[in-house]
Design a protein around this motif. Structure first.
Motif, short mmCIF file in Angstrom:
data_model
loop_
_atom_site.label_atom_id
_atom_site.label_comp_id
_atom_site.label_asym_id
_atom_site.label_seq_id
_atom_site.Cartn_x
_atom_site.Cartn_y
_atom_site.Cartn_z
N ASP A 57 0.86 -1.18 0.00
CA ASP A 57 0.00 0.00 0.00
C ASP A 57 0.90 1.24 0.00
O ASP A 57 1.58 1.52 0.98
CB ASP A 57 -0.90 0.00 1.24
CG ASP A 57 -1.87 1.15 1.24
OD1 ASP A 57 -2.14 1.70 0.14
OD2 ASP A 57 -2.36 1.52 2.32
N PHE A 58 0.91 1.98 -1.11
CA PHE A 58 1.80 3.11 -1.25
C PHE A 58 1.24 4.40 -0.66
O PHE A 58 1.98 5.37 -0.52
CB PHE A 58 2.11 3.35 -2.74
CG PHE A 58 2.87 2.22 -3.38
CD1 PHE A 58 4.20 2.02 -3.09
CD2 PHE A 58 2.25 1.35 -4.25
CE1 PHE A 58 4.91 0.98 -3.67
CE2 PHE A 58 2.94 0.31 -4.83
CZ PHE A 58 4.28 0.12 -4.55
N SER A 59 -0.02 4.41 -0.30
CA SER A 59 -0.63 5.65 0.19
C SER A 59 -0.08 6.07 1.55
O SER A 59 -0.07 7.25 1.87
CB SER A 59 -2.14 5.50 0.26
OG SER A 59 -2.47 4.48 1.18
N GLU A 60 0.37 5.14 2.36
CA GLU A 60 0.88 5.46 3.69
C GLU A 60 2.39 5.63 3.72
O GLU A 60 2.96 5.91 4.77
CB GLU A 60 0.46 4.36 4.67
CG GLU A 60 -1.04 4.23 4.81
CD GLU A 60 -1.44 3.06 5.69
OE1 GLU A 60 -0.54 2.36 6.18
OE2 GLU A 60 -2.64 2.86 5.86
N MET A 61 3.06 5.46 2.60
CA MET A 61 4.52 5.56 2.57
C MET A 61 4.96 6.99 2.31
O MET A 61 4.26 7.77 1.67
CB MET A 61 5.09 4.66 1.47
CG MET A 61 4.94 3.22 1.72
SD MET A 61 5.77 2.31 0.42
CE MET A 61 5.46 0.67 0.93
N SER A 62 6.16 7.28 2.79
CA SER A 62 6.72 8.60 2.52
C SER A 62 7.30 8.62 1.11
O SER A 62 7.44 7.58 0.44
CB SER A 62 7.80 8.94 3.55
OG SER A 62 8.92 8.12 3.35
N ARG A 63 7.66 9.81 0.70
CA ARG A 63 8.19 9.98 -0.65
C ARG A 63 9.52 9.23 -0.83
O ARG A 63 9.78 8.63 -1.87
CB ARG A 63 8.38 11.47 -0.89
CG ARG A 63 8.65 11.85 -2.28
CD ARG A 63 8.65 13.35 -2.40
NE ARG A 63 8.71 13.74 -3.79
CZ ARG A 63 8.78 14.97 -4.19
NH1 ARG A 63 8.80 15.95 -3.33
NH2 ARG A 63 8.85 15.25 -5.47
N ASP A 64 10.36 9.27 0.21
CA ASP A 64 11.66 8.60 0.13
C ASP A 64 11.51 7.08 0.05
O ASP A 64 12.25 6.41 -0.68
CB ASP A 64 12.51 8.97 1.34
CG ASP A 64 12.92 10.44 1.33
OD1 ASP A 64 13.05 11.00 0.22
OD2 ASP A 64 13.12 11.00 2.43
N GLU A 65 10.55 6.53 0.79
CA GLU A 65 10.32 5.09 0.74
C GLU A 65 9.85 4.65 -0.63
O GLU A 65 10.27 3.62 -1.16
CB GLU A 65 9.29 4.69 1.80
CG GLU A 65 9.78 4.82 3.23
CD GLU A 65 8.68 4.58 4.24
OE1 GLU A 65 7.49 4.74 3.90
OE2 GLU A 65 9.02 4.24 5.39
N LYS A 66 8.97 5.45 -1.22
CA LYS A 66 8.49 5.14 -2.58
C LYS A 66 9.63 5.18 -3.58
O LYS A 66 9.73 4.32 -4.46
CB LYS A 66 7.40 6.13 -2.99
CG LYS A 66 6.10 5.98 -2.26
CD LYS A 66 5.11 7.04 -2.73
CE LYS A 66 3.85 7.05 -1.92
NZ LYS A 66 2.93 8.12 -2.35
N LYS A 67 10.50 6.17 -3.42
CA LYS A 67 11.64 6.31 -4.33
C LYS A 67 12.58 5.11 -4.20
O LYS A 67 13.08 4.59 -5.21
CB LYS A 67 12.38 7.61 -4.03
CG LYS A 67 13.45 7.94 -5.03
CD LYS A 67 14.03 9.32 -4.75
CE LYS A 67 15.05 9.67 -5.80
NZ LYS A 67 15.61 11.01 -5.57
N GLU A 68 12.83 4.66 -2.97
CA GLU A 68 13.68 3.49 -2.75
C GLU A 68 13.09 2.25 -3.41
O GLU A 68 13.81 1.46 -4.03
CB GLU A 68 13.88 3.26 -1.26
CG GLU A 68 14.77 4.29 -0.59
CD GLU A 68 14.85 4.09 0.92
OE1 GLU A 68 14.46 2.99 1.39
OE2 GLU A 68 15.31 5.01 1.60
N LEU A 69 11.79 2.07 -3.26
CA LEU A 69 11.14 0.91 -3.88
C LEU A 69 11.21 0.98 -5.40
O LEU A 69 11.44 -0.02 -6.08
CB LEU A 69 9.69 0.79 -3.42
CG LEU A 69 9.49 0.34 -1.98
CD1 LEU A 69 8.02 0.39 -1.61
CD2 LEU A 69 10.05 -1.05 -1.77
N ARG A 70 11.02 2.17 -5.94
CA ARG A 70 11.09 2.35 -7.39
C ARG A 70 12.49 2.00 -7.89
O ARG A 70 12.64 1.30 -8.90
CB ARG A 70 10.74 3.81 -7.73
CG ARG A 70 10.03 3.99 -9.01
CD ARG A 70 9.60 5.39 -9.33
NE ARG A 70 10.05 6.46 -8.46
CZ ARG A 70 9.27 7.16 -7.63
NH1 ARG A 70 7.99 6.88 -7.54
NH2 ARG A 70 9.76 8.14 -6.90
N ASN A 71 13.51 2.47 -7.18
CA ASN A 71 14.89 2.16 -7.58
C ASN A 71 15.18 0.66 -7.45
O ASN A 71 15.88 0.09 -8.29
CB ASN A 71 15.88 2.96 -6.73
CG ASN A 71 15.87 4.43 -7.08
OD1 ASN A 71 15.49 4.80 -8.19
ND2 ASN A 71 16.26 5.26 -6.13
#
Length: 106
Positions: A57-71
């Motif tokens: 669930d990406f709605s509760e994640m911070s921007r940095d966490e999303k970026k790490e997952l994307r990378n």
């Protein structure tokens, strides 16, 4: 009128200049690549991790966490592509046809 004459003359020049006879080398038939058990296991790990990331669930994640997952997903995809060894190859004939179409349409 000038543009059509120019396009026709460019196409004719390309056809005349590029009409060299080329013989292809004989190459062995493309063999199906067989993966080792370790590679198959690594593919399964990569696939499981990507499915796990997609289920998050990406709605509760911070921007940095999303970026790490994307990378991480990008790195996993790069790794799987290098292990497969696949690529895109365009033949010379197809490239010439694409260029001619671009010249005519533009």
């Amino acid at each position: 009128m000038k543009k059509t004459i120019l396009n026709i003359s460019l196409v004719a020049a390309m056809v005349l200049a590029g009409s060299q006879q080329v013989f292809a080398k004989e190459k062995a038939s493309k063999e199906k690549t067989e993966f080792t058990e370790a590679e198959i296991q690594r593919f399964a790990e990569i696939e499981a991790r990507i499915m796990e990331i997609n289920a998050m669930d990406f709605s509760e994640m911070s921007r940095d966490e999303k970026k790490e997952l994307r990378n991480e997903v990008k790195e996993l995809n790069k790794e799987s592509k290098t292990m497969r060894g696949s690529g895109l190859y365009i033949s010379t004939g197809a490239l010439i046809i694409i260029l001619i179409l671009l010249i005519i349409l533009l």
